[in-house]
Design an enzyme around this catalytic site. Structure first.
Site, PDB file in Angstrom:
ATOM      1  CD  GLU A   1       0.281  -7.950  16.309  1.00  0.00           C
ATOM      2  OE1 GLU A   1      -0.039  -7.628  15.149  1.00  0.00           O
ATOM      3  OE2 GLU A   1      -0.443  -7.810  17.300  1.00  0.00           O
TER       4      GLU A   1
ATOM      5  NE  ARG B   1      -2.456  -1.467   3.363  1.00  0.00           N
ATOM      6  CZ  ARG B   1      -2.274  -2.741   3.714  1.00  0.00           C
ATOM      7  NH1 ARG B   1      -2.692  -3.714   2.925  1.00  0.00           N
ATOM      8  NH2 ARG B   1      -1.690  -3.054   4.850  1.00  0.00           N
TER       9      ARG B   1
HETATM   10  P1  AMP Z   1       4.502  -2.611  11.580  1.00  0.00           P
HETATM   11  O1  AMP Z   1       5.759  -3.216  11.067  1.00  0.00           O
HETATM   12  O2  AMP Z   1       3.901  -3.353  12.728  1.00  0.00           O
HETATM   13  O3  AMP Z   1       4.667  -1.127  11.869  1.00  0.00           O
HETATM   14  O4  AMP Z   1       3.407  -2.754  10.435  1.00  0.00           O
HETATM   15  C1  AMP Z   1       3.362  -1.825   9.408  1.00  0.00           C
HETATM   16  C2  AMP Z   1       3.039  -2.473   8.089  1.00  0.00           C
HETATM   17  O5  AMP Z   1       2.007  -3.434   8.195  1.00  0.00           O
HETATM   18  C3  AMP Z   1       2.549  -1.420   7.122  1.00  0.00           C
HETATM   19  O6  AMP Z   1       3.104  -1.708   5.846  1.00  0.00           O
HETATM   20  C4  AMP Z   1       1.037  -1.557   7.135  1.00  0.00           C
HETATM   21  O7  AMP Z   1       0.535  -1.526   5.815  1.00  0.00           O
HETATM   22  C5  AMP Z   1       0.750  -2.910   7.765  1.00  0.00           C
HETATM   23  N1  AMP Z   1      -0.101  -2.855   8.956  1.00  0.00           N
HETATM   24  C6  AMP Z   1       0.229  -3.239  10.207  1.00  0.00           C
HETATM   25  N2  AMP Z   1      -0.796  -3.130  11.047  1.00  0.00           N
HETATM   26  C7  AMP Z   1      -1.822  -2.650  10.330  1.00  0.00           C
HETATM   27  C8  AMP Z   1      -3.171  -2.301  10.651  1.00  0.00           C
HETATM   28  N3  AMP Z   1      -3.686  -2.435  11.876  1.00  0.00           N
HETATM   29  N4  AMP Z   1      -3.955  -1.819   9.658  1.00  0.00           N
HETATM   30  C9  AMP Z   1      -3.453  -1.675   8.405  1.00  0.00           C
HETATM   31  N5  AMP Z   1      -2.207  -1.988   8.046  1.00  0.00           N
HETATM   32  C10 AMP Z   1      -1.389  -2.474   8.994  1.00  0.00           C
END
Ligand code: AMP
Length: 170
Positions: free
Chosen positions: A95, A58
């Site tokens: 996660e 995205r």
């Molecule tokens: P993180 O590494 O946990 O910061 O996750 C960020 C990546 O995962 C980004 O590329 C987001 O597109 C996606 N992402 C993680 N959590 C969500 C969420 N709750 N809603 C939408 N996209 C998420």
């Protein structure tokens, strides 16, 4: 930015139980919201960016028009195995499990001023890996711009010293 915030839809328990997915497609569907979001993402970085490096998938949707708005080039940061040429690779923790981001070895170089773009900053692992990839090329990381930061997940803790620009917090 109230209108923009209203256009991020929350989908409970997607893609797995306990996750509240932030769905940005209503922002993309609105000509005005899309234009506003693209302009606002790039605004603090006008005149300071040579290349936008966006995170699959995205991040690509927002990153390419931000690059055009800033008069910058575009570099995709992709999941492992997707880029056809030689790559640098950076692993990170999700996660559940691990993942990898890659960039073409010749996509960035020392002295290039790079803005990383993604849709959502959650735990920060993905953005931190992107930042690390950019630094490993010798390029200068100018900042990270996201549409939405899930502040409760404290992603910024993994991005110490990085200029993080989030349009919305939720
Ligand atoms: P993180 O590494 O946990 O910061 O996750 C960020 C990546 O995962 C980004 O590329 C987001 O597109 C996606 N992402 C993680 N959590 C969500 C969420 N709750 N809603 C939408 N996209 C998420």
């Amino acid at each position: 930015m109230t209108a923009l915030a209203d256009l991020v839809r929350e989908i409970p328990d997607y893609p797995s139980p306990g996750i509240v997915f932030k769905d940005i497609t209503p922002v993309l569907q609105s000509a005005q919201a899309l234009a506003d979001a693209v302009a606002a993402l790039g605004e603090p970085f006008v005149g300071r960016v040579d290349v936008v490096a966006a995170i699959e998938a995205r991040g690509f949707i927002l990153g390419a028009p931000v690059a055009v708005a800033l008069g910058a080039g575009f570099v995709p940061l992709r999941k492992a195995g997707k880029l056809p040429f030689d790559t640098l690779s950076e692993g990170y923790t999700l996660e559940y499990g691990t993942s990898e981001l890659e960039v073409h070895v010749d996509a960035l170089e020392r002295g290039r001023r790079v803005l990383v773009v993604d849709d959502v900053l959650a735990t920060g692992g993905t953005a931190a890996a992107a930042a690390q990839l950019v630094r490993r090329t010798g390029a200068d990381l100018v900042g990270i711009a996201v549409l939405l930061e899930i502040a409760a997940l404290r992603g910024r803790r993994q991005l110490e010293g990085v200029d993080v620009h989030a349009l919305l917090a939720g």
